[in-house]
Enzyme design. Structure first.
Site, short mmCIF file in Angstrom:
data_model
loop_
_atom_site.label_atom_id
_atom_site.label_comp_id
_atom_site.label_asym_id
_atom_site.label_seq_id
_atom_site.Cartn_x
_atom_site.Cartn_y
_atom_site.Cartn_z
N LYS A 1 -42.21 -46.35 3.99
CA LYS A 1 -43.28 -47.35 4.14
C LYS A 1 -44.02 -47.55 2.83
O LYS A 1 -44.35 -48.68 2.46
CB LYS A 1 -44.27 -46.92 5.24
CG LYS A 1 -43.73 -47.14 6.63
CD LYS A 1 -44.83 -46.93 7.66
CE LYS A 1 -44.26 -46.95 9.07
NZ LYS A 1 -45.21 -46.53 10.09
N LYS B 1 -32.33 -49.13 12.26
CA LYS B 1 -32.86 -48.95 13.61
C LYS B 1 -33.65 -50.19 14.03
O LYS B 1 -34.22 -50.88 13.17
CB LYS B 1 -33.75 -47.70 13.68
CG LYS B 1 -35.06 -47.84 12.97
CD LYS B 1 -36.05 -46.74 13.30
CE LYS B 1 -37.34 -47.02 12.53
NZ LYS B 1 -38.40 -46.11 12.70
N LYS C 1 -40.31 -52.44 14.72
CA LYS C 1 -41.30 -53.51 14.68
C LYS C 1 -41.46 -54.07 13.27
O LYS C 1 -41.88 -55.19 13.08
CB LYS C 1 -42.69 -53.07 15.17
CG LYS C 1 -42.79 -51.67 15.62
CD LYS C 1 -44.10 -51.33 16.31
CE LYS C 1 -44.07 -49.88 16.74
NZ LYS C 1 -44.67 -49.56 17.98
P1 TYM Z 1 -43.70 -45.47 17.39
O1 TYM Z 1 -44.89 -46.16 17.99
O2 TYM Z 1 -43.16 -46.02 16.11
O3 TYM Z 1 -42.52 -45.46 18.43
C1 TYM Z 1 -42.69 -45.01 19.77
C2 TYM Z 1 -41.45 -44.26 20.21
O4 TYM Z 1 -40.31 -45.12 20.16
C3 TYM Z 1 -39.25 -44.47 19.47
N1 TYM Z 1 -38.42 -45.49 18.81
C4 TYM Z 1 -37.08 -45.57 18.91
N2 TYM Z 1 -36.19 -44.83 19.59
C5 TYM Z 1 -34.90 -45.19 19.51
N3 TYM Z 1 -34.45 -46.25 18.78
C6 TYM Z 1 -35.32 -47.02 18.08
N4 TYM Z 1 -34.87 -48.06 17.37
C7 TYM Z 1 -36.70 -46.69 18.12
N5 TYM Z 1 -37.81 -47.23 17.56
C8 TYM Z 1 -38.86 -46.48 17.99
C9 TYM Z 1 -39.94 -43.57 18.47
O5 TYM Z 1 -39.08 -42.52 18.05
C10 TYM Z 1 -41.12 -43.07 19.29
O6 TYM Z 1 -40.75 -41.95 20.08
N6 TYM Z 1 -45.53 -41.40 15.12
C11 TYM Z 1 -45.15 -41.95 16.40
C12 TYM Z 1 -46.27 -41.91 17.43
C13 TYM Z 1 -46.93 -40.60 17.64
C14 TYM Z 1 -46.40 -39.50 18.35
C15 TYM Z 1 -47.44 -38.51 18.33
C16 TYM Z 1 -45.19 -39.26 18.98
C17 TYM Z 1 -48.19 -40.27 17.22
N7 TYM Z 1 -48.49 -39.02 17.64
C18 TYM Z 1 -47.25 -37.28 18.95
C19 TYM Z 1 -45.01 -38.00 19.59
C20 TYM Z 1 -46.06 -37.04 19.56
C21 TYM Z 1 -44.75 -43.40 16.22
O7 TYM Z 1 -45.18 -44.05 15.31
O8 TYM Z 1 -43.99 -43.91 17.23
#
Ligand code: TYM
Length: 337
Positions: free
Chosen positions: A116, A199, A202
């Site tokens: 990023k 992948k 967003k």
């Molecule tokens: P975020 O909001 O980017 O994504 C939410 C969840 O979706 C999964 N994901 C995917 N899985 C498979 N294929 C894809 N193309 C794909 N895109 C997104 C992500 O792996 C995620 O599980 N940092 C985290 C949020 C977070 C979090 C936490 C997660 C903050 N604190 C504590 C677990 C525990 C995030 O930005 O997810």
């Protein structure tokens, strides 16, 4: 809720309005299943969203929208705890202790941060984006989570969490549960429909490869029908040589609870078009009631807010206990007022 169940915790950012298929298949679908067997905590991570500039009204709206989508996906506030991260101030409080336990080099190695910050340049990159994985460490450790259901892209952050938990426990005595990632191999990474080497995300350069769950059915059907496919015409699961078709097969198999070999058989001798047409219909049919349920939750913000308030209260009871113990362990003087 039975407290002897193993605990899971996870979070999703409210940044882009609609969840996409990667979020749902990689993470949220597992959250729904795990609420039946685990003591489950799921949150909308609004504080994480602030690492990039957000319009205040849009952030508030998107936070409610994310919560509504979680409920529409099947999370049941009677079976699990659904809350908003900023409603539980212990997250930022524990985060400071965690920052003081994390090496600068260790944080610098986080690939999501590297990607990023490389994209937007260091001048436009906030310190918050740099410390973001450490806030995630605090999120997880506060709840003494045994497992963290996420997609593959979050594995490194769970690894960091394990390292810091072990370091803290080693230095101050056993305080935190060391969590395991819970990543389903089949859906760990859903790929962009236009670029099956990336992948679904967003922040993709074009929305054409990203199927948003709140898309109009026509729009998502169009995206699926124009998905990039591979040379040849055979429908077989072969992620290395046929990443596009394999991605479509994964989505199909998961949404319809069908085995991939069964699908390969079904489409033997048929062209890519047949698979795409069917999948477009499957996604549209799946998404229509999801969209309706999301709208129903949004139309009743009082009920939604009260679900989130109850969730925050339940979450806080757990988080406050862990934070108090961690403060004590590191030697902070208890306040008497
Ligand atoms: P975020 O909001 O980017 O994504 C939410 C969840 O979706 C999964 N994901 C995917 N899985 C498979 N294929 C894809 N193309 C794909 N895109 C997104 C992500 O792996 C995620 O599980 N940092 C985290 C949020 C977070 C979090 C936490 C997660 C903050 N604190 C504590 C677990 C525990 C995030 O930005 O997810």
């Amino acid at each position: 809720m039975a407290n002897d169940r193993p605990r899971v915790l996870s979070g999703i950012q409210p940044t882009s309005g609609s969840f996409h298929l990667g979020n749902y298949l990689g993470a949220v679908r597992q959250w729904v299943a795990l609420q039946e067997t685990h003591d489950a905590f799921y949150m909308v991570v609004d504080l994480h969203a602030l690492t990039l500039p957000q319009d205040p009204k849009a952030l508030r709206d998107n936070t409610r929208l994310a919560a509504a989508q979680l409920l529409a996906s099947g999370l049941d506030p009677e079976r699990c705890t659904v809350f908003v991260q900023s409603h539980v101030p212990e997250h930022t409080q524990l985060s400071w202790l965690m920052e003081c336990m994390t090496g600068f080099g260790e944080a610098s190695r986080m690939t999501q941060f590297k990607d990023k910050s490389a994209k937007q340049g260091t001048d436009r990159t906030s310190v918050g984006l740099f410390t973001y994985p450490v806030l995630q460490v605090a999120d997880i450790l506060l709840y003494q989570a045994n497992q963290v259901p996420v997609g593959e892209d979050q594995r490194q952050h769970i690894e960091l969490t394990r390292n810091i938990a072990e370091r803290f426990n080693g230095r101050y005595g056993n305080t935190f549960t060391v969590p395991e990632p819970y990543i389903l191999r089949e859906t760990a990474k859903i790929y962009d429909l236009q670029d099956p080497s990336a992948k679904m995300s967003k922040s993709a350069s074009s929305p054409k490869g990203v199927v948003d769950l709140l898309d109009e059915p026509k729009a998502s059907a169009k995206k699926i029908k124009s998905a990039v496919t591979d040379t040849g015409s055979e429908i077989v699961f072969d992620p290395e040589n046929k990443p596009g078709i394999s991605n479509l097969l994964t989505i199909h198999a998961t949404l319809t609870n069908t085995g991939i070999p069964e699908l390969e058989q079904k489409y033997a001798g048929k062209g890519y078009g047949a698979l795409k047409t069917d999948l477009a219909e499957i996604v549209s049919e799946w998404a229509a009631p999801f969209r309706d349920r999301t709208r129903d939750f949004l139309d009743d913000p009082e009920t939604l807010d009260s679900i989130l308030a109850k969730g925050a209260e339940k979450a806080r009871a757990v988080a406050a206990e862990t934070l108090a113990q961690a403060y004590d362990r590191v030697g902070l003087l208890p306040s008497k007022h």
